[in-house]
Write a protein that holds these residues in place. Structure first.
Motif, PDB file in Angstrom:
ATOM      1  N   GLU A 110       0.861  -1.182   0.000  1.00 27.03           N
ATOM      2  CA  GLU A 110       0.000   0.000   0.000  1.00 27.03           C
ATOM      3  C   GLU A 110       0.904   1.241   0.000  1.00 27.03           C
ATOM      4  O   GLU A 110       1.759   1.385   0.869  1.00 27.03           O
ATOM      5  CB  GLU A 110      -0.882  -0.030   1.246  1.00 27.03           C
ATOM      6  N   THR A 157      -3.574   7.235  -3.082  1.00 28.91           N
ATOM      7  CA  THR A 157      -3.346   5.905  -2.515  1.00 28.91           C
ATOM      8  C   THR A 157      -3.414   4.871  -3.629  1.00 28.91           C
ATOM      9  O   THR A 157      -4.196   5.018  -4.567  1.00 28.91           O
ATOM     10  CB  THR A 157      -4.382   5.573  -1.410  1.00 28.91           C
ATOM     11  N   GLU A 159      -2.976   0.427  -4.012  1.00 30.65           N
ATOM     12  CA  GLU A 159      -2.739  -0.853  -3.339  1.00 30.65           C
ATOM     13  C   GLU A 159      -2.566  -1.936  -4.385  1.00 30.65           C
ATOM     14  O   GLU A 159      -3.341  -2.016  -5.344  1.00 30.65           O
ATOM     15  CB  GLU A 159      -3.931  -1.182  -2.437  1.00 30.65           C
TER      16      GLU A 159
END
Length: 351
Positions: A110, A157, A159
């Motif tokens: 992440e 972000t 992931e």
């Protein structure tokens, strides 16, 4: 050390006998378990046998020293084997260090933009590119599970799952705050800014024994989005699951089927809850956890990427390399090998 090695040798021989027994031969799960244990012990056993042979050679050479005609040859044999014994002893010490059971596992990574606004998000994208190149060099496969793009590029972000051989053994040292020093593309006056992005690396955990109640979950479905926020299909296939007691959120949108995305999201949720549980346990047991390599603490500044000087510095081991351009192209081996070496040194020293 020899007592431990004798115990390992006895266990290795015991496994060989067990694998030949009729009871075990008819039990596939038992065969699989014993074969893995045997495989894990084999390198240590072979090295120990080599150690014993070299010790035997040393004893024989010592006996020959009293013979004037053989003394010169015996001295050469003694010197050669003494040097060999020292090398093998060090290798055995390393083999006897308790292994991280997660080393052979795939990882969930992440990456988040942290301090620095748009520049932090751009740097998060640069880190993803760096790890993608590094994965390709190692023959690993990388899959994006979820991403939120930054307004000026990069990611707020992102992931991903990285699959391959011994992925965690190398990437486990990457958890923490990564700092970048450079002139951002958004800077109009040419000033160097400092921004950060955080990286969290979690080992993939199969069959995690964690009870998750349906009543503790909030499940949302929506359109999957690709680059630029465009919908990749017209059905609500992307899944976001929120674990209400811990406020842990997982999202999966890389499959076209809602059911597959939900299954993958549940798997990711278990991994995150397991990682959270293990981190809390480690914090309770070890008050100095933050000082260790690979602690996984996101607040810890682990590395600085200085663009004006083309330098990368890992602060945990005071290691610098003047090759930032190559590092950003995925050439991470020199840094990771230095981290592994220092980790082994600390373990051998009992730190």
């Amino acid at each position: 050390m020899e007592e431990r090695l004798e115990t390992i040798l006895e266990r290795f021989n015991s496994i060989k006998e067990e694998l030949m027994s009729p009871e075990v031969m008819n039990d596939f799960n038992k065969i699989k378990k014993l074969s893995k244990e045997q495989s894990d012990l084999q390198e240590t056993v072979e090295k120990y046998q080599e150690y014993k042979k070299v010790k035997e050679n040393i004893e024989q050479a010592k006996k020959l020293l009293v013979d004037p005609e053989l003394k010169e040859m015996a001295e050469m044999e003694l010197s050669e084997n003494t040097e060999k014994l020292e090398k093998i002893t060090h290798e055995l010490e390393i083999l006897l260090i308790p292994k991280d059971e997660n080393d052979g596992k795939n990882v969930i990574m992440e990456i988040r933009g942290a301090a620095g606004g748009d520049e932090a998000n751009i740097f998060a994208g640069d880190l993803l590119r760096m790890y993608t190149y590094y994965a390709e060099k190692n023959g690993w496969k990388i899959e994006i599970n979820h991403q939120v793009e930054g307004a000026s590029g990069g990611f707020a972000t992102v992931e991903c799952m990285i699959k391959g051989e011994n992925v965690y053994s190398k990437l486990k040292y990457e958890s923490g705050a990564h700092r970048v020093q450079r002139v951002p593309v958004t800077e109009t006056q040419g000033r160097v800014h400092t921004s950060t992005a955080t990286v969290l690396v979690m080992p993939e955990v199969e069959d995690v024994d964690i009870e998750i109640k349906e009543s503790d979950l909030k499940i949302d479905v929506y359109h999957s989005s690709g680059a630029g926020g465009q919908s990749v299909n017209t059905s609500n296939s992307a899944v976001r699951i929120t674990h209400l007691p811990t406020n842990t959120v997982v999202t999966c949108q890389n499959e076209r089927s809602q059911m597959k995305n939900k299954d993958q999201a549940m798997k990711l949720l278990k991994i995150k809850l397991y990682d959270k549980m293990m981190s809390e346990q480690e914090s309770e047991i070890d008050s100095e956890r933050k000082s260790k390599i690979g602690s996984g603490d996101r607040s810890e500044k682990i590395r600085t990427y200085n663009y004006p000087q083309n330098r990368v510095t890992d602060h945990r081991i005071n290691f610098s390399i003047m090759a930032l351009d190559r590092v950003m192209d995925g050439e991470l081996d020199s840094i990771i090998e230095a981290l592994i070496t220092e980790d082994l040194r600390r373990k051998l020293a009992g730190e």
